[in-house]
Design an enzyme around this catalytic site. Structure first.
Site, PDB file in Angstrom:
ATOM      1  N   ASN A 112       0.820  -1.213   0.000  1.00  9.72           N
ATOM      2  CA  ASN A 112       0.000   0.000   0.000  1.00  9.72           C
ATOM      3  C   ASN A 112       0.851   1.259   0.000  1.00  9.72           C
ATOM      4  O   ASN A 112       1.925   1.300   0.588  1.00  9.72           O
ATOM      5  CB  ASN A 112      -0.969  -0.012   1.180  1.00  9.72           C
ATOM      6  N   CYS A 113       0.338   2.275  -0.665  1.00 11.22           N
ATOM      7  CA  CYS A 113       1.110   3.511  -0.827  1.00 11.22           C
ATOM      8  C   CYS A 113       0.220   4.731  -1.024  1.00 11.22           C
ATOM      9  O   CYS A 113       0.704   5.807  -1.301  1.00 11.22           O
ATOM     10  CB  CYS A 113       2.045   3.376  -2.021  1.00 11.22           C
TER      11      CYS A 113
END
Lengths: 428, 129
Positions: free
Chosen positions: A241-242
């Site tokens: 995730n980012c």
């Protein structure tokens, strides 16, 4: 479980004919790295770049940052469940190329977040302006769906880090740190007069570009469980995730969790660090109730007297944070929460989307809505052409001269909720 | 349990034709959810799923439980939707120009949260489409 971390201090990184570490310099064979990284039929091309502290370089959009490590003894290998078999890790010896980092960039979605500036004001907000970065830009074949594209880039980064980490296998480390957590009863008995402290490690688990994996398992699908803190250092937990990169934990941060390191630092002196519970941040309220019930039960079961709880993200996870806090406190166990804030650009609004009177000891990692102007950079690695659609930006955020005006939520690690960041507050 | 899905996301409309289509904003989806909660529905998913903030993405999908005959207000759901509305109002409107590609990606991500919720509900034998 006892783990030796052998730090090999890397002072410079250069491209070379052979991937090796010599006198503190990491040489990388660009061609070989690109080949290993691109070893997936869904990848069309891989480009390799170096980005060093102080350079006028911007990396955008950053998908993950990974520390190159290699397992030299003990069971399992780096990134179990992905790169290595699912053997349990966290014991034996692991070598670290300290100071080096693999950064992945890929255009998975049309909105771009995750900026690392290697110099200028933006560099002061990201911890990865101080690392010697080997950037891999991964382009997929045409027509790949977003879910598959995300996995392809994520796995490419792990392959790159594992390949580079191998260079440290036969190098004598500059220093060796030992981290040990004993089986619970033994650990509790070791320091009977010190308060027993546990760590509740919340993981982002909502969906596409919002996921975390534990030994290769999507953490949405776990119920909270115990993990030795040293397992995390060997890559048992990896990032997927980012989005809103300021408060997401890249894999590098999991490998180097400041919460775990600080708890070990005080272990046997001020506290007895008895263990770590990992839990998730799912989208349904039933999952939240189940996971927080289980988390509270586990910390009670292991006999914790106090608990540190770290969050990952904002909004939906605020509900998990509050439930964990309330249910653990109701059992008579003290909690300290680590979060960040979305308190508006002036910092005057309520910080979180949820609250509870039991949350009376909270550490903040900063206000993600703070606005910053990032000056133009000479070199932009990644996909600069789409920088004008930064989700955390404001209208016209990319100016003609290449500068960007945006909230610090676009900067990788700016308000990291494990404290892996530079924001701080000083008393006047 | 009788889940109802309310959404302003065209990709979710297409994937789940039985969903309740809101032809309006992120905030309007939350308001519709609040109306349901006042009539006795309960939140199944958190109103602020995702790291894309209400001032970034225009799309929102929420699953509620519509138990036939129930009129009692679930205070947990009510408090959660009110706090979420307060967050939407705090963050304000979307400030960037959204491209067609961004809109498509925002739709895919919002859909992934709903898929993630159905995965959680599957053991209950809940019909998802």
């Amino acid at each position: 479980m006892r783990l030796e971390i052998g730090n090999i201090n890397i002072k410079d990184v250069q491209l070379g004919n052979e991937t090796k570490v010599e006198k503190g310099v990491l040489y990388v064979n660009q061609e070989e790295l690109a080949k290993v990284t691109g070893d997936d039929e869904r990848i069309a091309s891989v480009e390799v770049y170096l980005a060093k502290p102080g350079e006028e370089t911007r990396i955008i959009p950053v998908k993950d940052v990974i520390e190159p490590r290699v397992k030299v003894s003990g069971s399992g290998g780096i990134f179990p469940g992905f790169i290595s078999k699912v053997d349990t890790v966290g014991e034996g010896r692991t070598h670290v190329l300290k100071g080096a980092a693999v950064v992945t960039t890929g255009k998975i979605v049309g909105f771009q977040e995750g900026i690392i500036d290697m110099s200028g004001p933006g560099a002061e907000y990201t911890p990865f302006s101080k690392t010697l970065n080997i950037v891999v830009k991964v382009d997929p074949i045409d027509g790949l769906h977003q879910h598959e594209h995300e996995a392809v880039v994520r796995l490419a980064g792990f392959r790159a880090a594992a390949y580079i980490g191998e260079a440290g296998r036969n190098v004598e480390p500059d220093d060796v740190q030992v981290y040990e957590t004993k089986p619970l009863l033994e650990q509790a008995a070791e320091y009977p007069n010190l308060p027993k402290v546990a760590y509740v490690y919340m993981l982002q688990t909502q969906g596409l570009l919002h996921d975390t994996y534990v030994y290769g398992v999507d953490a949405k699908r776990i119920i909270p469980t115990l993990i030795y803190p040293t397992e995390v250092m060997d890559g048992a937990i990896v990032s997927g995730n980012c989005v809103s990169a300021c408060d997401k934990n890249p894999t590098y941060v999991h490998q180097n969790s400041p919460v775990i390191h600080d708890l070990y630092e005080l272990h046997g002196k001020e506290i007895n660090f008895i263990g770590c519970v990992i839990t998730n941040e799912n989208v349904t309220l039933a999952d939240k109730e189940r996971s927080s019930n289980m988390t509270a039960k586990l910390v009670e079961l292991i006999g914790a007297e106090a608990v540190i709880i770290s969050e990952e993200g904002f909004g939906n996870p605020d509900a998990d944070l509050v439930m964990n806090c309330r249910k653990i406190e109701k059992k008579g166990i003290k909690t300290v929460l680590i979060t960040d804030e979305y308190a508006g650009q002036d910092g005057a609004s309520q910080s979180l989307a949820d609250s509870t009177p039991e949350g009376d000891a909270v550490v903040t990692a900063g206000n993600a809505n703070e606005v910053i102007t990032l000056p133009p950079m000479k070199t932009v690695i990644g996909y600069p052409e789409v920088a004008d659609v930064i989700a955390g930006g404001s209208a016209g955020s990319l100016k003609e001269d290449g500068s960007i005006t945006a909230e610090i939520q676009v900067i990788t690690g700016a308000t990291n909720e494990l404290g892996f960041n530079y924001l701080t507050a000083k008393g006047l | 349990m009788k889940p109802i899905l309310i959404t302003n996301n065209p990709l979710v409309w297409q994937t789940y034709p039985e969903s309740i289509q809101i032809k309006g904003s992120f905030r309007e989806v939350l308001l519709r959810a609040r109306d349901g909660i006042h009539r006795g529905q309960r939140l199944i998913t958190h109103p602020l799923t995702g790291s894309l903030k209400p001032n970034q993405t225009p799309y929102k999908s929420i699953i509620l439980d519509e138990e036939p005959g129930n009129q009692a207000i679930d205070l947990v759901s009510l408090q959660m939707i009110e706090k979420s509305l307060a967050t939407v109002d705090k963050l304000g409107p979307i400030k960037v120009q959204l491209t067609a590609k961004m809109l498509e990606d925002y739709q895919v991500i919002d859909l992934s949260f709903i898929e993630s919720a159905w995965d959680s509900l599957r053991p209950l034998g809940i019909k998802t489409r």
